[in-house]
Enzyme design. Structure first.
Site, PDB file in Angstrom:
ATOM      1  N   ASP A  30      -3.458   4.034  -5.114  1.00 31.06           N
ATOM      2  CA  ASP A  30      -2.893   3.879  -6.459  1.00 31.06           C
ATOM      3  C   ASP A  30      -3.889   3.700  -7.596  1.00 31.06           C
ATOM      4  OD1 ASP A  30      -0.847   3.690  -4.612  1.00 31.06           O
ATOM      5  OD2 ASP A  30       0.207   2.109  -5.674  1.00 31.06           O
ATOM      6  N   GLU A  68      -4.501  -7.147   2.891  1.00 31.26           N
ATOM      7  CA  GLU A  68      -4.172  -5.790   2.419  1.00 31.26           C
ATOM      8  C   GLU A  68      -5.438  -4.930   2.349  1.00 31.26           C
ATOM      9  OE1 GLU A  68      -2.366  -5.880  -1.444  1.00 31.26           O
ATOM     10  OE2 GLU A  68      -1.993  -3.725  -1.491  1.00 31.26           O
TER      11      GLU A  68
END
Ligand code: GLC
Length: 438
Positions: free
Chosen positions: A170, A404
């Site tokens: 992203d 993450e």
């Protein structure tokens, strides 16, 4: 900690993120179902709880639109802890969107095809798993058909993405080149991501203006694909996205063959056509001789975006480069990303001035990319480097937990706080389990 305990912790992470019929990537930061997360999570479940793996995929496909599209986020619950939520995205604007689930109007890397093949690889009861695959595979085929019919305006066998959130990577510095071509309005909105994680690890307000602006344009056109292709300021052929699609094509071909029903021959034939054309275009268009790796193509502004990222090496996973190219790519990977003081594989070129080892997709190591690169390297016979890819992935998790993403600099790992973003993160746990057991 010994591997057995760590594996039990991974199982606990997955079970805690399981919400009856799907998984969230992690609590708070990502409270819904995400497309490619869901697929990768199913691979983890397949090792210890096949019914959950199957349910995960079934729920994902249940949210498919009638044109074959699969959304990037499926909003199963109402919560105001996430922005932008369902009321911003307004999937109902598209005439063929799901009536059952609210979602976004964008997609994510189409992992489902190869995930089905992984379930088959992992399964201890292959007949039963094949039955499950048979019950869902046509939906995945339909998703590929959507891509080739709606996302390939020049009929090249390569599909575009129209938003950075479709890429999965992203906040990659590659998108800076696109932001330079845009001048969106200043929107007023309340972000939620920065209440969950340190703002220094997340995109800026101005970057969010760009993200929202692209969605506004898509919404003004009711998410119509032709209109988006005509009007979106962001229109990119992404090597990771296309490699994943081609990898999944191949898996669908292989699975339809295993199923062995003559009625599927037309589909195999069509998949093979997409595969041949896509592979050729991929190698002609997305390879940069000068850099010696694959890069992104900006279809809106008709130029290559000449940056090296972990996505540049993803074609190895889909068996796309020739042996000669693969060797060159791996040399470059080791030269730029493989320094002994770095963990493999930073998400962005560590020798670039855009590299930031703490910030979301601008440099940290991601387990999902490492997992793909591991299998890719192995497939081409780079066993030593594959081994390091796997060991590095296990070590960063051992050092810090199931985060993450992780700092790529080894020295930052000394105190066990080089894991960033969401914690108890599902795909880090799922793919860790797969790496330990493959
Ligand atoms: C982030 C990632 C994206 C992922 C999502 C949920 O937005 O960039 O790839 O799917 O988190 O985990």
């Amino acid at each position: 900690m010994c591997m057995k305990n760590l594996q039990n912790n991974a199982i606990t992470v997955l079970n805690n993120n399981w919400k009856d019929k799907f998984s969230i990537p992690c609590a708070k930061l990502y409270p819904f179902q995400w497309f490619w997360d869901s697929g990768l999570i199913a691979i983890g479940f397949a090792h210890f709880d096949m019914p959950k793996a199957e349910k995960e995929i079934e729920t994902l496909l249940d949210a498919q639109w009638s044109n074959g599209f699969i959304p990037h986020i499926i909003f199963h619950t109402e919560t105001d802890t996430y922005f932008p939520g369902p009321d911003f995205h307004r999937s109902d604007l598209h005439p063929e969107s799901s009536k059952k689930y609210k979602s976004t109007g964008m997609t994510q890397p189409p992992v489902t095809g190869f995930v089905l093949e992984d379930l088959y690889r992992i399964s201890k009861d292959r007949d039963a798993t094949l039955k499950f695959i048979e019950s869902v595979i046509d939906k995945v085929y339909k998703n590929h058909e959507y891509f080739y019919n709606q996302r390939d305006p020049q009929d090249e066998g390569l599909v575009y993405i129209y938003h950075n959130w479709e890429s999965g990577t992203d906040n990659s510095p590659i998108w800076d080149d696109i932001w330079d071509t845009m001048n969106p309005p200043e929107y007023t909105f309340e972000r939620r991501d920065t209440t969950h994680v340190d703002a220094a690890q997340r995109p800026s307000k101005r970057e969010y203006d760009h993200y929202l602006h692209i969605i506004e344009i898509a919404k003004q056109n009711n998410y119509n694909d032709q209109k988006i292709a005509e009007l979106s300021p962001f229109l990119v052929q992404d090597p990771l996205f296309n490699a994943v699609l081609l990898k999944s094509n191949q898996s669908l071909i292989d699975l339809y063959r295993i199923i062995g029903n003559k009625n599927n021959n037309d589909k195999i034939h069509q998949l093979q056509k997409w595969q041949d054309k896509g592979t050729k275009s991929f190698n002609n268009k997305l390879y940069d001789e000068e850099l010696g790796v694959y890069v992104h193509y900006d279809l809106r502004n008709e130029k290559l975006l000449k940056h090296i990222s972990s996505s540049s090496f993803a074609p190895l996973f889909a068996n796309l480069p020739s042996e000669t190219r693969a060797e060159k790519m791996v040399d470059i990977m080791m030269e730029k990303f493989g320094n002994p003081d770095q963990y493999l594989c930073a998400s962005f070129d560590p020798t670039s001035d855009r590299f930031n080892p703490k910030k979301y997709w601008r440099g940290p190591v991601w387990v999902n990319l490492n997992w793909m690169l591991y299998y890719g390297l192995k497939q081409y016979g780079f066993y030593d480097i594959a081994k390091r890819m796997k060991q590095d992935t296990i070590e960063i998790i051992e050092n810090n937990g199931f985060y993450e993403y992780f700092d790529s600099r080894k020295e930052e790992h000394k105190n066990g706080n080089a894991g960033y973003g969401g914690h108890n993160f599902s795909w880090s746990a799922a793919l860790f389990i797969d790496l330990l057991n493959e």
